[in-house]
Motif scaffolding. Structure first.
Motif, PDB file in Angstrom:
ATOM      1  N   PHE A  30       1.298  -1.224  -0.043  1.00 45.64           N
ATOM      2  CA  PHE A  30       0.079   0.063  -0.420  1.00 45.64           C
ATOM      3  C   PHE A  30       0.983   1.334  -0.114  1.00 45.64           C
ATOM      4  O   PHE A  30       0.473   2.174  -0.298  1.00 45.64           O
ATOM      5  CB  PHE A  30      -1.369   0.184   1.280  1.00 45.64           C
ATOM      6  CG  PHE A  30      -2.143   0.937   1.253  1.00 45.64           C
ATOM      7  CD1 PHE A  30      -3.094   1.050   0.338  1.00 45.64           C
ATOM      8  CD2 PHE A  30      -2.181   1.896   2.041  1.00 45.64           C
ATOM      9  CE1 PHE A  30      -4.013   2.362  -0.176  1.00 45.64           C
ATOM     10  CE2 PHE A  30      -2.744   3.005   2.002  1.00 45.64           C
ATOM     11  CZ  PHE A  30      -3.940   3.310   0.921  1.00 45.64           C
ATOM     12  N   ALA A  33       0.853   2.034  -3.294  1.00 47.62           N
ATOM     13  CA  ALA A  33       0.164   2.831  -4.140  1.00 47.62           C
ATOM     14  C   ALA A  33      -0.246   4.387  -3.742  1.00 47.62           C
ATOM     15  O   ALA A  33      -0.814   5.077  -4.412  1.00 47.62           O
ATOM     16  CB  ALA A  33      -0.946   1.807  -3.393  1.00 47.62           C
ATOM     17  N   ILE A 107      -7.376   5.274  -5.612  1.00 50.34           N
ATOM     18  CA  ILE A 107      -6.268   4.529  -4.888  1.00 50.34           C
ATOM     19  C   ILE A 107      -5.367   4.763  -3.372  1.00 50.34           C
ATOM     20  O   ILE A 107      -6.211   4.096  -2.331  1.00 50.34           O
ATOM     21  CB  ILE A 107      -5.096   4.983  -5.928  1.00 50.34           C
ATOM     22  CG1 ILE A 107      -4.851   4.003  -7.217  1.00 50.34           C
ATOM     23  CG2 ILE A 107      -3.809   4.314  -5.318  1.00 50.34           C
ATOM     24  CD1 ILE A 107      -3.995   4.259  -7.665  1.00 50.34           C
ATOM     25  N   ARG A 110      -8.493   2.888  -1.382  1.00 52.55           N
ATOM     26  CA  ARG A 110      -8.650   1.155  -1.740  1.00 52.55           C
ATOM     27  C   ARG A 110      -9.262   0.704  -1.989  1.00 52.55           C
ATOM     28  O   ARG A 110      -9.568  -0.354  -2.027  1.00 52.55           O
ATOM     29  CB  ARG A 110      -8.283   0.264  -0.761  1.00 52.55           C
ATOM     30  CG  ARG A 110      -7.146   0.896   0.745  1.00 52.55           C
ATOM     31  CD  ARG A 110      -6.423   0.325   1.207  1.00 52.55           C
ATOM     32  NE  ARG A 110      -5.091  -0.172   2.107  1.00 52.55           N
ATOM     33  CZ  ARG A 110      -5.254  -1.092   3.259  1.00 52.55           C
ATOM     34  NH1 ARG A 110      -5.772  -1.814   3.295  1.00 52.55           N
ATOM     35  NH2 ARG A 110      -3.981  -0.254   3.768  1.00 52.55           N
ATOM     36  N   LYS A 111      -9.488   1.262  -4.084  1.00 53.12           N
ATOM     37  CA  LYS A 111     -10.294   1.171  -4.828  1.00 53.12           C
ATOM     38  C   LYS A 111      -9.700   0.172  -6.006  1.00 53.12           C
ATOM     39  O   LYS A 111      -8.910   1.211  -6.445  1.00 53.12           O
ATOM     40  CB  LYS A 111     -11.740   1.763  -4.977  1.00 53.12           C
ATOM     41  CG  LYS A 111     -12.343   2.304  -3.729  1.00 53.12           C
ATOM     42  CD  LYS A 111     -12.896   1.291  -3.386  1.00 53.12           C
ATOM     43  CE  LYS A 111     -14.145   1.513  -1.939  1.00 53.12           C
ATOM     44  NZ  LYS A 111     -14.393   0.798  -2.104  1.00 53.12           N
ATOM     45  N   VAL A 112      -9.721  -0.477  -6.633  1.00 55.22           N
ATOM     46  CA  VAL A 112      -9.209  -1.147  -7.747  1.00 55.22           C
ATOM     47  C   VAL A 112      -9.256  -0.323  -8.631  1.00 55.22           C
ATOM     48  O   VAL A 112      -8.286  -0.215 -10.204  1.00 55.22           O
ATOM     49  CB  VAL A 112      -9.960  -2.992  -8.375  1.00 55.22           C
ATOM     50  CG1 VAL A 112      -8.812  -3.246  -9.207  1.00 55.22           C
ATOM     51  CG2 VAL A 112      -9.009  -3.699  -6.806  1.00 55.22           C
ATOM     52  N   THR A 168      -2.228  -3.337  -7.528  1.00 59.01           N
ATOM     53  CA  THR A 168      -3.113  -3.812  -7.625  1.00 59.01           C
ATOM     54  C   THR A 168      -3.526  -4.381  -6.389  1.00 59.01           C
ATOM     55  O   THR A 168      -5.132  -3.998  -5.829  1.00 59.01           O
ATOM     56  CB  THR A 168      -3.489  -4.966  -9.013  1.00 59.01           C
ATOM     57  OG1 THR A 168      -2.373  -5.567  -9.434  1.00 59.01           O
ATOM     58  CG2 THR A 168      -3.669  -3.416 -10.241  1.00 59.01           C
ATOM     59  N   LEU A 171      -4.625  -3.041  -3.562  1.00 57.25           N
ATOM     60  CA  LEU A 171      -5.879  -1.976  -3.309  1.00 57.25           C
ATOM     61  C   LEU A 171      -7.294  -3.266  -3.172  1.00 57.25           C
ATOM     62  O   LEU A 171      -8.241  -2.543  -3.404  1.00 57.25           O
ATOM     63  CB  LEU A 171      -6.348  -1.487  -4.602  1.00 57.25           C
ATOM     64  CG  LEU A 171      -4.846  -0.573  -5.313  1.00 57.25           C
ATOM     65  CD1 LEU A 171      -5.646   0.039  -6.162  1.00 57.25           C
ATOM     66  CD2 LEU A 171      -5.187   0.509  -3.533  1.00 57.25           C
TER      67      LEU A 171
END
Length: 222
Positions: A30, A33, A107, A110-112, A168, A171
């Motif tokens: 993360f 990300a 992101i 935490r959404k793909v 990915t 997420l």
């Protein structure tokens, strides 16, 4: 008396109750990300500056139409493309900005889909850079500004990083532990165990009615 071994052999394993196990690791990073999201925001600022300059800036074919006409005679370019490209290019810049900002926000949440929005901004950014190339180099025969190319290359790098597995996977939601009653809302039926059969046992010696004839001196008088 023999111990009741049948009960111990037929007894089912007891269900373990307690705190749920920790969630399964996602296998992603993360932190990476968040870095991708920060880079996407920075690139969005870059693209919005290019878009605003293209919308409010001076257009060559409007400022000096006679000079542009002579230029087109030398290059053989199509002057009909100058007007549409001068509008399409900044619009593509602003669309790239929107995709980068929305992708960065998702992101962080935490959404793909956020990773794919950042990757989609790469396509729009490349189209914006290609429009600059056609406007300046193909039609007018000039060297196009380097800023759109730099922005497109940086967007390509960030877009590739956004769809890598470390991002990915970070997420994707972790597998939630299941506890409580099983699915379907029904508890498993309790297993029925056969009753143990014990042989009948008589009373111990010295209890119960006397058996056989009474000893001498007892009984009714004759």
């Amino acid at each position: 008396m023999m111990p009741n071994q049948g009960w111990q052999q037929n007894q089912p394993p007891q269900q373990q109750w307690g705190p749920p196990p920790p969630p399964q690791p996602r296998g992603g990073s993360f932190v990476m990300a968040i870095i991708v999201a920060a880079c996407a925001v920075g690139l969005a600022v870059f693209w919005v500056i290019l878009g605003v300059k293209g919308l409010i800036g001076e257009r060559f074919h409007e400022v000096d139409p006679e000079g542009i006409a002579r230029r087109l005679q030398l290059t053989g370019g199509n002057g009909a493309l100058l007007g549409p490209l001068s509008i399409v290019n900044p619009v593509l810049d602003l669309l790239t900005t929107v995709l980068l900002l929305c992708g960065a926000l998702l992101i962080v949440l935490r959404k793909v889909p956020g990773a794919f929005l950042v990757a989609g901004a790469v396509v729009v950014g490349i189209l914006a850079a290609a429009g600059r190339y056609v406007y300046y180099s193909v039609v007018l025969g000039w060297s196009a500004p380097s800023e759109p190319y730099i922005a497109a290359v940086l967007t390509l790098i960030v877009g590739v990083l956004a769809i890598l597995p470390p991002v990915t996977n970070a997420l994707k939601p972790a597998a939630q532990p299941q506890f409580g009653h099983p699915q379907g809302g029904q508890f498993p039926q309790q297993q029925q165990f056969p009753q143990q059969q014990f042989p009948p046992q008589g009373p111990p010696p010295g209890y119960g009615p006397p058996q056989g004839p009474p000893p001498p001196g007892y009984g009714p008088p004759r």
